[in-house]
Structures are given as structure tokens and as C-alpha cells.
Design a protein around this motif. Structure first.
Motif, mmCIF file in Angstrom:
data_model
loop_
_atom_site.group_PDB
_atom_site.id
_atom_site.type_symbol
_atom_site.label_atom_id
_atom_site.label_comp_id
_atom_site.label_asym_id
_atom_site.label_seq_id
_atom_site.Cartn_x
_atom_site.Cartn_y
_atom_site.Cartn_z
ATOM 1 N N GLY A 21 0.819 -1.214 0.000
ATOM 2 C CA GLY A 21 0.000 0.000 0.000
ATOM 3 C C GLY A 21 0.848 1.257 0.000
ATOM 4 N N GLY A 22 1.930 1.248 0.798
ATOM 5 C CA GLY A 22 2.836 2.392 0.821
ATOM 6 C C GLY A 22 3.512 2.612 -0.525
ATOM 7 N N LEU A 23 3.909 1.532 -1.187
ATOM 8 C CA LEU A 23 4.557 1.638 -2.494
ATOM 9 C C LEU A 23 3.591 2.172 -3.553
ATOM 10 C CD1 LEU A 23 6.587 -1.721 -2.512
ATOM 11 C CD2 LEU A 23 7.490 0.597 -2.237
ATOM 12 N N VAL A 24 2.358 1.673 -3.542
ATOM 13 C CA VAL A 24 1.368 2.141 -4.508
ATOM 14 C C VAL A 24 1.063 3.620 -4.278
ATOM 15 C CG1 VAL A 24 -1.043 1.926 -5.238
ATOM 16 C CG2 VAL A 24 0.335 -0.126 -4.889
ATOM 17 N N ALA A 25 0.916 4.032 -2.997
ATOM 18 C CA ALA A 25 0.615 5.430 -2.682
ATOM 19 C C ALA A 25 1.738 6.355 -3.123
ATOM 20 C CB ALA A 25 0.362 5.581 -1.182
ATOM 21 N N TYR A 26 2.984 5.869 -3.043
ATOM 22 C CA TYR A 26 4.139 6.707 -3.398
ATOM 23 C C TYR A 26 4.324 6.798 -4.913
ATOM 24 C CZ TYR A 26 8.888 8.547 -3.472
ATOM 25 O OH TYR A 26 10.007 9.315 -3.713
ATOM 26 N N PHE A 27 4.213 5.655 -5.596
ATOM 27 C CA PHE A 27 4.525 5.628 -7.027
ATOM 28 C C PHE A 27 3.294 5.870 -7.911
ATOM 29 C CE2 PHE A 27 8.052 3.067 -5.256
ATOM 30 C CZ PHE A 27 9.120 3.792 -5.783
ATOM 31 N N ILE A 28 2.126 5.466 -7.444
ATOM 32 C CA ILE A 28 0.912 5.626 -8.257
ATOM 33 C C ILE A 28 -0.185 6.267 -7.402
ATOM 34 C CG2 ILE A 28 -0.505 4.474 -10.014
ATOM 35 C CD1 ILE A 28 1.157 1.966 -9.588
ATOM 36 N N PRO A 29 -0.005 7.494 -6.936
ATOM 37 C CA PRO A 29 -0.998 8.121 -6.039
ATOM 38 C C PRO A 29 -2.382 8.258 -6.667
ATOM 39 C CG PRO A 29 0.583 9.755 -6.848
ATOM 40 C CD PRO A 29 1.122 8.412 -7.229
ATOM 41 N N GLU A 30 -2.420 8.359 -7.998
ATOM 42 C CA GLU A 30 -3.727 8.505 -8.648
ATOM 43 C C GLU A 30 -4.586 7.245 -8.513
ATOM 44 O OE1 GLU A 30 -0.628 7.382 -11.781
ATOM 45 O OE2 GLU A 30 -0.813 8.781 -10.098
ATOM 46 N N ALA A 31 -3.958 6.123 -8.130
ATOM 47 C CA ALA A 31 -4.709 4.875 -7.963
ATOM 48 C C ALA A 31 -5.539 4.873 -6.685
ATOM 49 C CB ALA A 31 -3.748 3.679 -7.951
ATOM 50 N N ALA A 32 -5.274 5.846 -5.810
ATOM 51 C CA ALA A 32 -5.972 5.873 -4.517
ATOM 52 C C ALA A 32 -7.485 5.924 -4.682
ATOM 53 C CB ALA A 32 -5.496 7.072 -3.692
ATOM 54 N N GLY A 33 -7.962 6.660 -5.673
ATOM 55 C CA GLY A 33 -9.394 6.787 -5.878
ATOM 56 C C GLY A 33 -10.069 5.474 -6.203
ATOM 57 N N TYR A 34 -9.328 4.543 -6.795
ATOM 58 C CA TYR A 34 -9.885 3.242 -7.159
ATOM 59 C C TYR A 34 -9.684 2.207 -6.050
ATOM 60 C CZ TYR A 34 -9.731 5.447 -11.765
ATOM 61 O OH TYR A 34 -9.884 6.320 -12.811
ATOM 62 N N VAL A 35 -8.472 2.220 -5.465
ATOM 63 C CA VAL A 35 -8.120 1.200 -4.477
ATOM 64 C C VAL A 35 -8.795 1.460 -3.130
ATOM 65 C CG1 VAL A 35 -6.194 0.116 -3.256
ATOM 66 C CG2 VAL A 35 -5.915 0.824 -5.625
ATOM 67 N N SER A 36 -9.103 2.735 -2.834
ATOM 68 C CA SER A 36 -9.665 3.071 -1.523
ATOM 69 C C SER A 36 -10.990 2.366 -1.259
ATOM 70 C CB SER A 36 -9.856 4.585 -1.400
ATOM 71 O OG SER A 36 -10.779 5.057 -2.373
ATOM 72 N N ILE A 37 -11.671 1.914 -2.325
ATOM 73 C CA ILE A 37 -12.945 1.218 -2.144
ATOM 74 C C ILE A 37 -12.753 -0.051 -1.316
ATOM 75 C CG2 ILE A 37 -12.674 -0.072 -4.310
ATOM 76 C CD1 ILE A 37 -15.971 1.176 -2.735
ATOM 77 N N LEU A 38 -11.569 -0.677 -1.413
ATOM 78 C CA LEU A 38 -11.293 -1.884 -0.622
ATOM 79 C C LEU A 38 -11.309 -1.554 0.868
ATOM 80 C CD1 LEU A 38 -8.359 -3.401 -2.731
ATOM 81 C CD2 LEU A 38 -10.747 -4.162 -2.680
ATOM 82 N N GLY A 39 -10.676 -0.427 1.235
ATOM 83 C CA GLY A 39 -10.670 -0.012 2.638
ATOM 84 C C GLY A 39 -12.054 0.379 3.118
ATOM 85 N N ASP A 40 -12.795 1.102 2.270
ATOM 86 C CA ASP A 40 -14.147 1.518 2.643
ATOM 87 C C ASP A 40 -15.057 0.314 2.880
ATOM 88 O OD1 ASP A 40 -13.336 4.132 2.387
ATOM 89 O OD2 ASP A 40 -14.110 4.372 0.340
ATOM 90 N N LEU A 41 -14.938 -0.686 2.015
ATOM 91 C CA LEU A 41 -15.761 -1.891 2.157
ATOM 92 C C LEU A 41 -15.413 -2.640 3.441
ATOM 93 C CD1 LEU A 41 -15.773 -3.254 -1.512
ATOM 94 C CD2 LEU A 41 -17.745 -2.377 -0.232
ATOM 95 N N PHE A 42 -14.112 -2.717 3.762
ATOM 96 C CA PHE A 42 -13.674 -3.449 4.944
ATOM 97 C C PHE A 42 -14.192 -2.772 6.216
ATOM 98 C CE2 PHE A 42 -10.192 -4.297 8.113
ATOM 99 C CZ PHE A 42 -10.540 -5.623 8.349
#
Length: 398
Positions: A21-42
Motif C-alpha cells: 500500500g505504501g509503495l502504490v501510494a508513493y509511485f501511483i498516487p492517482e490509484a488511490a481513488g480506485y483502491v480506496s474502495i477496498l478499505g471503505d468496504l472493509f
């Protein structure tokens, strides 16, 4: 690869998720809008199941209670909760004096927030929550009301037929099965939470308050790694750190990212079962701890209040600081009954020093700026302490 991951422990998979998660946030921050749904669902899944879980487990435990099953453990656990919070608040006072923090009180007050005006109002809110309608309590995740109804119905159903009590046990087992399924998705959920947190917050907004954040986090770490182990060692009469690290590892990490003691109740109950803690004890003490055991909140209220005192150059004597510690503990216990949690209770503590509500709300707003670390660390301390103290008392008796 999936087979290899499946063979790893849950904690190992969570650690891998944090790193990825830290690597994705650092290198591909624009992915947060898509990946954050996993955290919201959990988080949504945990929060959805927590109220019914607490209600059913407490109800079934009390209805099936037999003398000698371990309910006597609740008194020492509650005592540890109170002593732990008082020591946490005292530690925060000492830390604030050794490393005084100041604030930049220039931001606009959050006028839409309505903090309680006094401790009496906090206690009134708790009492009203206590007698809340059971359906409303479940709908609003009012754990004070849920506990009250579960205990009352559980005591009434102790006189029910064996068949009725067995049905309650079977329902509790079914809810536990659902919890195990939800928890198995923790690595995916935490992966989404890490990406969203790091990508959105970063460190830019935290630089201005680096000293305050360090004091807050270091004080909570001191409570978790020094104060709590001392209390556990006194109870268990042996090296407390294996249990302390186990609770921080499996409960604290999850709570850090979910930032919700209520959402972490299923995680703590699952850990209690694996540690061999009596279900009769855990099913009551852990939900109760998530409601009133708020050592992290006591630290937050104390340090931010004293930071405002230092900024305004108000002279404080030792007696007032002791009173502040007690007030912080009492208000921290009421944090779950007030919208906004511990931050909105800062004005109550500020009132001890004659600080206006307008200024106090600016302190609240600053707390919200740094909440990405403050609230996460606070929740990790609060929730891991619930299972730590419960396990310490129950396992020492065994």
C-alpha cells in the motif's frame, strides 16, 4: 503465489499489504481513488457487523452463564481500565511539561461542530444513550445502549428453557463465523486504507505540527510499551511483553488503519478466542472496553489542552494538572457518546483554564488536521489495551 500467501499468518499478510500500500501510494498516487474502495468496504463490513455481534454475544454469554465461569474477572479488568487511563493522562501531563508544545491559533473555528459544554453534559449523554431504544441503539451503533439491553435480556433469559439458550448459542456461533470471514479480508482492506491515507494526507500538512505530533505519538507509545506492560506484569507476575507485542501486532495494527474501536471489536474477540480467553469474560469486557477504555483519548485531550495553555501563556499549578488528568479520564470515557470523539471533548478540558470556546474550537480544528496520525495512534492504543487487559486478567486466573 496465492497458495503461498494463504499459508502465511494473517499478520504476515497484513504487513505485506501495508508495504504494498505504501509503495502504490508513493509511485501511483492517482490509484488511490480506485483502491480506496477496498478499505471503505472493509470498514463498512466491520462497523455493520459489530453492533449485532456485541448484542448477540453478550446476550448469549449472560443467558448461558454458570457460576464459576469467570465473570468475576470483570472487576479487575475494569480496575485496570481506570488505572491505565489515569496513568496515561498523568504521563501526558509529564510529557507536556518536559516537551511543551505550542499551537498556531489562526485558523477559523469549526462553527458547525457542537462540543459539550461541561462534564455534566457528557455524563447526561451517556445516561441517555444507556436507556436508548434497542432498535435505535443497533441502528446508530450506540454501544452503551446495546450493552444495556444485551445485559438486561441476557439476565432475563437465564431462566429460559435449555432449548432457548441453546438457540442463542447457535446464533452466536453463526455470527462468529461471519466475523471470521470478514477478518480474512483484512489484508485487502488495510491495503486500500494505506493507499488512501498516504496518498491523500502525505506529510506536507503535518510539518507545521511535527513537534506536537511527536509528543502525542511518543506519549502513546510510552503508555503502550511501558505503562501497560507494568500493569500486566503486576497482574500476571511474569514477562508481559510477549502478550503486549501480540496484542499490538494483531489488534493495534488493524485499529491503526480502521481508526475505529467499534470496528475493531470483532478483531479483538477473534484474538481473545485464539489466546484462550474465556468467552464469558471477553464477550462483555471487550465491547465495554471499546466504549469506556480510552487511554489514547485521555492522552490526546491532555496534551492538546496543555498545548493551548502554553500558547496562551497561562500559568498552571500541579493541583490543576492533577484535576486535568481526572477530567481527561472522565471525558475520555464519554468520547464514544459524543459526535467527533475525543477531539470534541477538548473544550471541556480547556474550560478548566478559562479558555474561551472559540479558542478551544481552534484547538479542535488543529487536532483534525493532524488526526491522520493522532487518531490512528489513539485508536491503536485504545483497542489493543482492551484485549491486553482482558487477556492479562483472564489468563492469570487460569
Amino acid at each position: 503465489m496465492f497458495s503461498a500467501l494463504a499459508r502465511l499468518s494473517l499478520v504476515s499478510r497484513i504487513i505485506i499489504a501495508i508495504v504494498l500500500g505504501g509503495l502504490v501510494a508513493y509511485f501511483i498516487p492517482e490509484a488511490a481513488g480506485y483502491v480506496s474502495i477496498l478499505g471503505d468496504l472493509f470498514i463498512k463490513a466491520l462497523k455493520s457487523v459489530a453492533p449485532i455481534l456485541v448484542f448477540i454475544l453478550v446476550l448469549a454469554s449472560i443467558a448461558n452463564f454458570k457460576v464459576g465461569q469467570g465473570a468475576s474477572n470483570l472487576k479487575p479488568i475494569l480496575l485496570m481500565y481506570v488505572v491505565g487511563m489515569l496513568l496515561a493522562a498523568t504521563t501526558a501531563v509529564i510529557a507536556s511539561n518536559l516537551f511543551p508544545s505550542t499551537l498556531i491559533l489562526t485558523i477559523d473555528p469549526e462553527t458547525q461542530l457542537q462540543p459539550p459544554s461541561s462534564i455534566a453534559e457528557v455524563l447526561k449523554t451517556l445516561l441517555l444513550n444507556f436507556i436508548s431504544n434497542p432498535v435505535t441503539a443497533l441502528h446508530e451503533a450506540n454501544f452503551i445502549g446495546i450493552l444495556a439491553w444485551a445485559v438486561g435480556l441476557g439476565m432475563a433469559l437465564r431462566h429460559a428453557s435449555d432449548t432457548t439458550r441453546q438457540v442463542l448459542t447457535d446464533i452466536a456461533d453463526g455470527v462468529n463465523h461471519i466475523i471470521r470471514i470478514v477478518i480474512s479480508f483484512a489484508p485487502l482492506g488495510i491495503f486500500g486504507l494505506v493507499v488512501a491515507t498516504f496518498a491523500q494526507a502525505g506529510l506536507d500538512t503535518l510539518e507545521h505540527y511535527a513537534h506536537l505530533i511527536i509528543v502525542l505519538v511518543a506519549t502513546m507509545a510510552f503508555v503502550a510499551l511501558v505503562i501497560n506492560p507494568i500493569l500486566v506484569a503486576i497482574v500476571m507476575k511474569k514477562n508481559p511483553y510477549p502478550l503486549v507485542f501480540k496484542c499490538l501486532e494483531e489488534s493495534g495494527i488493524t485499529a491503526f488503519f480502521t481508526r475505529s474501536s467499534a470496528a475493531n471489536i470483532p478483531v479483538n474477540l477473534d484474538l481473545a478466542k485464539r489466546l484462550g480467553v474465556s468467552e464469558t469474560t471477553a464477550n462483555v469486557s471487550i465491547p465495554l472496553g471499546a466504549t469506556i477504555n480510552m487511554a489514547g483519548a485521555a492522552v490526546t485531550i491532555t496534551i492538546l489542552t496543555l498545548a493551548a495553555v502554553n500558547t496562551l501563556d497561562i500559568q498552571v499549578d500541579m493541583t490543576t494538572m492533577i484535576v486535568l488528568s481526572v477530567v481527561s479520564v472522565v471525558t475520555a470515557c464519554g468520547a464514544s457518546g459524543v459526535a467527533g470523539g475525543s477531539l470534541l471533548l477538548i473544550p471541556v478540558a480547556c474550560g478548566l483554564f478559562g479558555i474561551s470556546s472559540e479558542t478551544a474550537m481552534q484547538v479542535v480544528a488543529i487536532g483534525m488536521v493532524i488526526s491522520v496520525l493522532q487518531d490512528s495512534t489513539e485508536t491503536a492504543l485504545n483497542s489493543s489495551t482492551d484485549i491486553l487487559f482482558t487477556a492479562a486478567v483472564d489468563l492469570s486466573r487460569k
